[in-house]
Design a protein around this motif. Structure first.
Motif, PDB file in Angstrom:
ATOM      1  N   MET A  27      49.855  43.477  41.812  1.00 22.58           N
ATOM      2  CA  MET A  27      49.762  44.092  40.495  1.00 22.58           C
ATOM      3  C   MET A  27      48.591  45.066  40.376  1.00 22.58           C
ATOM      4  N   ASP A  28      47.897  45.324  41.478  1.00 27.11           N
ATOM      5  CA  ASP A  28      46.739  46.224  41.466  1.00 27.11           C
ATOM      6  C   ASP A  28      45.633  45.729  40.523  1.00 27.11           C
ATOM      7  N   HIS A  29      45.526  44.411  40.400  1.00 21.18           N
ATOM      8  CA  HIS A  29      44.507  43.845  39.526  1.00 21.18           C
ATOM      9  C   HIS A  29      43.126  43.939  40.159  1.00 21.18           C
ATOM     10  N   MET A  32      40.112  38.799  40.810  1.00 24.01           N
ATOM     11  CA  MET A  32      40.831  37.690  41.450  1.00 24.01           C
ATOM     12  C   MET A  32      39.956  36.448  41.447  1.00 24.01           C
ATOM     13  N   PHE A  33      40.604  35.292  41.449  1.00 20.41           N
ATOM     14  CA  PHE A  33      39.913  34.019  41.236  1.00 20.41           C
ATOM     15  C   PHE A  33      40.466  32.947  42.166  1.00 20.41           C
ATOM     16  N   TRP A  34      39.604  32.010  42.518  1.00 19.67           N
ATOM     17  CA  TRP A  34      40.034  30.774  43.154  1.00 19.67           C
ATOM     18  C   TRP A  34      39.561  29.595  42.309  1.00 19.67           C
ATOM     19  N   TYR A  35      40.522  28.734  41.968  1.00 14.84           N
ATOM     20  CA  TYR A  35      40.252  27.503  41.251  1.00 14.84           C
ATOM     21  C   TYR A  35      40.711  26.330  42.114  1.00 14.84           C
ATOM     22  N   ARG A  36      40.119  25.154  41.836  1.00 20.36           N
ATOM     23  CA  ARG A  36      40.741  23.944  42.343  1.00 20.36           C
ATOM     24  C   ARG A  36      41.134  23.088  41.143  1.00 20.36           C
ATOM     25  N   GLN A  37      42.257  22.396  41.306  1.00 22.92           N
ATOM     26  CA  GLN A  37      42.803  21.585  40.225  1.00 22.92           C
ATOM     27  C   GLN A  37      42.845  20.137  40.667  1.00 22.92           C
ATOM     28  N   ASP A  38      42.171  19.288  39.925  1.00 21.28           N
ATOM     29  CA  ASP A  38      42.139  17.866  40.224  1.00 21.28           C
ATOM     30  C   ASP A  38      42.509  17.087  38.972  1.00 21.28           C
ATOM     31  N   PRO A  39      43.237  15.973  39.138  1.00 16.72           N
ATOM     32  CA  PRO A  39      43.659  15.180  37.964  1.00 16.72           C
ATOM     33  C   PRO A  39      42.474  14.792  37.098  1.00 16.72           C
ATOM     34  N   GLY A  40      42.619  15.034  35.801  1.00 14.96           N
ATOM     35  CA  GLY A  40      41.576  14.665  34.854  1.00 14.96           C
ATOM     36  C   GLY A  40      40.403  15.622  34.777  1.00 14.96           C
ATOM     37  N   LEU A  41      40.373  16.591  35.677  1.00 12.56           N
ATOM     38  CA  LEU A  41      39.258  17.559  35.688  1.00 12.56           C
ATOM     39  C   LEU A  41      39.713  18.960  35.335  1.00 12.56           C
ATOM     40  N   LEU A  90      44.303  26.944  43.468  1.00 12.33           N
ATOM     41  CA  LEU A  90      45.073  27.947  42.739  1.00 12.33           C
ATOM     42  C   LEU A  90      44.368  29.290  42.785  1.00 12.33           C
ATOM     43  N   CYS A  91      45.125  30.301  43.111  1.00 13.77           N
ATOM     44  CA  CYS A  91      44.630  31.672  43.090  1.00 13.77           C
ATOM     45  C   CYS A  91      45.172  32.354  41.840  1.00 13.77           C
ATOM     46  N   ALA A  92      44.380  33.227  41.257  1.00 14.77           N
ATOM     47  CA  ALA A  92      44.828  33.971  40.082  1.00 14.77           C
ATOM     48  C   ALA A  92      44.285  35.392  40.145  1.00 14.77           C
ATOM     49  N   SER A  93      44.970  36.283  39.448  1.00 15.18           N
ATOM     50  CA  SER A  93      44.467  37.649  39.327  1.00 15.18           C
ATOM     51  C   SER A  93      44.709  38.134  37.903  1.00 15.18           C
ATOM     52  N   ARG A  94      43.909  39.110  37.509  1.00 13.76           N
ATOM     53  CA  ARG A  94      44.119  39.724  36.208  1.00 13.76           C
ATOM     54  C   ARG A  94      43.497  41.108  36.194  1.00 13.76           C
ATOM     55  N   SER A  95      43.965  41.900  35.261  1.00 18.87           N
ATOM     56  CA  SER A  95      43.317  43.161  34.988  1.00 18.87           C
ATOM     57  C   SER A  95      42.383  42.953  33.800  1.00 18.87           C
ATOM     58  N   VAL A  96      41.697  43.988  33.377  1.00 20.73           N
ATOM     59  CA  VAL A  96      40.625  43.832  32.399  1.00 20.73           C
ATOM     60  C   VAL A  96      41.120  43.215  31.087  1.00 20.73           C
ATOM     61  N   ASN A  97      42.235  43.659  30.592  1.00 19.12           N
ATOM     62  CA  ASN A  97      42.694  43.201  29.279  1.00 19.12           C
ATOM     63  C   ASN A  97      43.999  42.423  29.327  1.00 19.12           C
ATOM     64  N   THR A  98      44.213  41.729  30.421  1.00 21.35           N
ATOM     65  CA  THR A  98      45.425  40.916  30.514  1.00 21.35           C
ATOM     66  C   THR A  98      45.045  39.456  30.728  1.00 21.35           C
ATOM     67  N   GLU A  99      46.059  38.609  30.587  1.00 27.81           N
ATOM     68  CA  GLU A  99      45.862  37.225  30.950  1.00 27.81           C
ATOM     69  C   GLU A  99      45.821  37.090  32.462  1.00 27.81           C
ATOM     70  N   ALA A 100      45.445  35.925  32.952  1.00 22.31           N
ATOM     71  CA  ALA A 100      45.455  35.658  34.381  1.00 22.31           C
ATOM     72  C   ALA A 100      46.845  35.207  34.811  1.00 22.31           C
ATOM     73  N   PHE A 101      47.239  35.672  35.992  1.00 23.07           N
ATOM     74  CA  PHE A 101      48.514  35.289  36.589  1.00 23.07           C
ATOM     75  C   PHE A 101      48.215  34.428  37.809  1.00 23.07           C
TER      76      PHE A 101
END
Lengths: 111, 114
Positions: A27-29, A32-41, A90-101
């Motif tokens: 998407m030419d964002h 970009m982000f890296w998250y980790r997802q753990d139960p309860g956190l 989880l990886c995500a990307s976004r542009s300046v005024n959009t939500e993260a995908f």
């Protein structure tokens, strides 16, 4: 359609291995982000990048590093995998005024 | 730095019941607010977002959320849930000046029984 692709859905690695998780967005964002997802956190931010070759630590960067050599690709590196890094990444990307995908996630198990 | 609190960790409802999931945030400036949903085995998807304007925001699948600035809240609502709404719901907040992180709450698991 927006697409964030993570290279693996499932990975099993041994303690001490160097692990690479790859993420590509089409998407030419800028961001970009890296998250980790753990139960309860919920989702916790590991690292993010707002431009090529730029990176910033998130809330839990210890034991991780990242690389962003091209705009569309953001890699997460576990320098020496440990069992407490078993998680969903989880990886995500976004542009300046959009939500993260988000990508589909990589479930990493370190044994 | 911003933070997000989701009060309900697990919610169990019967079909046709009304839903309200609480979300409160902490941040000193103007914020953008989001609700994401994660259906079993699927990736996170945006339900709705608030950037500015009307504080009552409508999203997909009949969901809505109301931004109440004085209460630092952004609660998610649906008048009548369906079995297919079974999922995990995440509230997220981002400051709107400069580059700001997107910070998530711990999530609420919703189980809708048929």
């Amino acid at each position: 359609d927006v697409k964030v692709t993570q290279s693996s859905r499932y990975l099993v690695k041994r303690t001490g291995e160097k692990v690479f998780l790859e993420c590509v967005q089409d998407m030419d964002h800028e961001n970009m982000f890296w998250y980790r997802q753990d139960p309860g956190l919920g989702l916790r931010l590991i690292y993010f990048s707002y431009d090529v070759k730029m990176k910033e630590k998130g809330d839990i960067p210890e034991g991780y590093s990242v690389s962003r050599e091209k705009k569309e690709r953001f890699s997460l590196i576990l320098e020496s995998a440990s069992t407490n890094q078993t998680s969903m990444y989880l990886c995500a990307s976004r542009s300046v005024n959009t939500e993260a995908f988000f990508g589909q996630g990589t479930r990493l198990t370190v044994v | 730095a911003q933070s997000v609190s989701q009060h309900n960790h697990h919610v169990i409802l019967s079909e046709a019941a009304s839903l309200e999931l609480g979300c409160n945030y902490s941040y000193g400036g103007t914020v953008n607010l989001f609700w994401y949903v994660q259906y079993p085995g699927q990736h996170l998807q945006l339900l709705l977002k608030y950037f500015s304007g009307d504080p009552l925001v409508k999203g997909i699948k009949g969901f809505e959320a109301e931004f109440i600035k004085s209460k630092f809240s952004f609660n998610l609502r649906k008048p009548s849930v369906q079995w297919s709404d079974t999922a995990e719901y995440f509230c997220a907040v981002r400051g709107d000046t400069g580059f700001q992180k997107l910070v998530f709450g711990t999530g609420t698991r919703l189980l809708v029984s048929p």
